[in-house]
Design a protein around this motif. Structure first.
Motif: not given
Length: 112
Positions: A12-16, A88-90, A98-103, A105-112
């Motif tokens: 919910a936090d990710n989608g919100g 969030s890609e945004y 930068p891609v791969g940094s802590k904020m 990551p290359e792999r993101k968790c996204q549902v929506w």
């Protein structure tokens, strides 16, 4: 943290935050860009993220935090911000992470 307890609220936090950001951008499209705040070196979109993170500013005693981690369906505030923002890609675009940094990551968790 108990990921089983917090999974639904983490989703919910990710989608919100994603929906709030898209709504903010729709508002900007209708009303025009906001001016930057004087004295702050952040864009209006960066200020969206800063204001959103500010919502979760808190301090807890270690005893409370320990109980919270075991019993609450919400992750502690610190992780609600870091988790959803880093997914969030945004966010990573607005702060040029930068891609791969802590904020960003290359792999993101996204549902929506």
């Amino acid at each position: 943290m108990n990921g089983i307890n917090t999974q639904g609220e983490n989703i919910a936090d990710n989608g919100g935050i994603k929906e709030a950001y898209l709504a903010y951008n729709a508002w900007v499209e209708r009303n025009g860009p906001e001016p930057s705040l004087p004295g702050l070196n952040y864009s209006p979109r960066q200020m969206f993220w800063i204001a959103s993170a500010n919502l979760w500013c808190s301090t807890q005693r270690k005893e409370y935090l320990k109980q919270h981690v075991y019993t609450d369906v919400h992750s502690p505030s610190y992780y609600r911000v870091l988790g959803s923002f880093s997914n969030s890609e945004y966010f990573s675009q607005d702060f040029n992470c930068p891609v791969g940094s802590k904020m960003n990551p290359e792999r993101k968790c996204q549902v929506w």
